[in-house]
Scaffold this active site. Structure first.
Site, PDB file in Angstrom:
ATOM      1  N   ARG A   1      -7.422   0.361  13.083  1.00  7.08           N
ATOM      2  CA  ARG A   1      -6.036   0.631  12.695  1.00  7.08           C
ATOM      3  C   ARG A   1      -6.038   1.796  11.716  1.00  7.08           C
ATOM      4  NH1 ARG A   1      -5.466  -0.665   7.338  1.00  7.08           N
ATOM      5  NH2 ARG A   1      -6.390  -2.577   6.530  1.00  7.08           N
TER       6      ARG A   1
ATOM      7  N   ASP B   1      -9.594   2.433  -4.525  1.00  3.12           N
ATOM      8  CA  ASP B   1      -8.731   2.320  -3.338  1.00  3.12           C
ATOM      9  C   ASP B   1      -7.830   3.558  -3.287  1.00  3.12           C
ATOM     10  OD1 ASP B   1      -7.019   1.452  -1.299  1.00  3.12           O
ATOM     11  OD2 ASP B   1      -7.108  -0.628  -1.892  1.00  3.12           O
TER      12      ASP B   1
ATOM     13  N   ASN C   1      -5.217   3.519   8.143  1.00  2.18           N
ATOM     14  CA  ASN C   1      -5.229   3.061   6.757  1.00  2.18           C
ATOM     15  C   ASN C   1      -4.462   4.084   5.911  1.00  2.18           C
ATOM     16  OD1 ASN C   1      -6.049   0.960   5.007  1.00  2.18           O
ATOM     17  ND2 ASN C   1      -7.609   2.303   4.123  1.00  2.18           N
TER      18      ASN C   1
ATOM     19  N   ASN D   1      -9.657   5.913   2.076  1.00  5.31           N
ATOM     20  CA  ASN D   1      -8.535   5.535   1.223  1.00  5.31           C
ATOM     21  C   ASN D   1      -7.955   6.716   0.472  1.00  5.31           C
ATOM     22  OD1 ASN D   1      -7.369   2.902   1.169  1.00  5.31           O
ATOM     23  ND2 ASN D   1      -9.389   2.063   0.793  1.00  5.31           N
TER      24      ASN D   1
ATOM     25  N   GLU E   1       0.835  -1.212   0.000  1.00  4.64           N
ATOM     26  CA  GLU E   1       0.000   0.000   0.000  1.00  4.64           C
ATOM     27  C   GLU E   1       0.864   1.254   0.000  1.00  4.64           C
ATOM     28  OE1 GLU E   1      -2.788   1.396  -0.076  1.00  4.64           O
ATOM     29  OE2 GLU E   1      -4.344  -0.109   0.227  1.00  4.64           O
TER      30      GLU E   1
HETATM   31 CA    CA Z   1      -5.917   1.322   0.653  1.00  2.00          CA
END
Ligand code: CA
Length: 296
Positions: free
Chosen positions: A99, A197, A101, A147, A15
């Site tokens: 958590r 995303d 991101n 995101n 990521e």
């Molecule tokens: Ca992501």
């Protein structure tokens, strides 16, 4: 168009690619693997550092040999030379099943980062902003999977994706104060295209979106909502992208193994690797986190 393999890596949930222009290197994270990963483009050397907990995002700190890391254990500075952490803030210490991101710096160097439930339970996430004085403010709540973020070339718009909505929303943005307001939907991604995303913006104010479950990165016009270009990636779970390289003409793309079946992993063995392509348009610099050294 198809992206080529850049680094064969075994990321569980690769990521957050960031181009570190001063170091001429790419950094990214493996959220579930708890790794901060680097590739030095001068030498081709690849390195990774294990973090103390899941890492949602990381950015280099301007003028310092440190990274700002969004760990499940809190927002921290991390110095690779000594391995030392310095806790800045842990705004969701009370939410043990959350958590961090995706996260990114705005053009003036504030760090924006989302939180989500570990199992992506609806509406458990928020979006925070850490400023140069190390104050953390909650900017949005009731989010599911915060995101992609990007800022327009004139810094007056902020684009944001909550993946669960399949939408890109646009806020009016005040770069001086970091205030975002008046959101409206600018892109509605068809479900068949894959879940939106991570995201970045190019030098023509167009958005590049990674599509989880779609095996592609696509270029979209946020003024008309239309799809302009599609780059196939030989991995179904495409997570994020950023521009880098000396001329900012390379698009780096991260992917994940997370959530794939045995059959899919066999069919797409490069899942979890980093890919690259020169899509024919240049990108924008990845801003560093700017710390106010005279803060009180
Ligand atoms: Ca992501």
């Amino acid at each position: 168009m198809q992206a080529d393999l850049f680094i064969q890596s075994d990321n569980v949930l690769g990521e957050g690619p960031v181009w570190d222009a001063n170091q001429h290197s790419l950094l990214w994270v493996d959220i579930e693997g708890k790794l901060l990963c680097f590739c030095d483009l001068n030498t081709g050397d690849v390195a990774q550092i294990e973090m103390d907990s899941r890492i949602g995002a990381a950015v280099p700190v301007e003028g310092g040999e440190a990274y700002l890391v969004a760990l499940q254990s809190g927002l921290k500075f991390y110095k690779p030379k000594t391995g030392a952490y310095q806790l800045i803030s842990d705004p969701e210490k009370h939410l043990v099943s959350n958590r961090f991101n995706d996260g990114k710096c705005d053009p003036t160097g504030r760090f924006w980062v989302g939180t989500m439930d570990l199992t992506a339970k609806q509406s458990k996430g928020s979006l925070y902003c850490l400023d140069a004085d190390l104050n953390v403010a909650k900017k949005l709540d009731d989010l599911s999977i915060p995101n992609g973020m990007a800022w327009s070339l004139d810094h007056r718009k902020m684009y944001f994706i909550d993946s669960a909505t399949y939408q890109v929303v646009c806020f009016d943005y005040d770069a001086e104060t970091g205030k975002n307001k008046n959101s409206h939907i600018v892109i509605q991604v068809p479900e068949s295209h894959g879940i939106p995303d991570g995201m970045c913006i190019d030098s023509e104010d167009m958005l590049w979106i990674a599509h989880w479950g779609g095996g592609n990165v696509s270029r979209w016009n946020p003024f008309t909502g239309e799809l302009l270009q599609k780059v196939d990636v030989p991995a179904p779970h495409v997570t994020s992208c950023c521009f880098g390289g000396k001329r900012l003409d390379i698009l780096f793309i991260t992917t994940a193994k997370y959530g794939l079946s045995e059959e899919q992993l066999e069919q797409f063995p490069l899942s979890g690797s980093v890919f690259h392509i020169k899509p024919g348009v240049k990108g924008c610099v990845s801003p560093y986190f700017k710390l106010n050294k005279n803060r009180k």
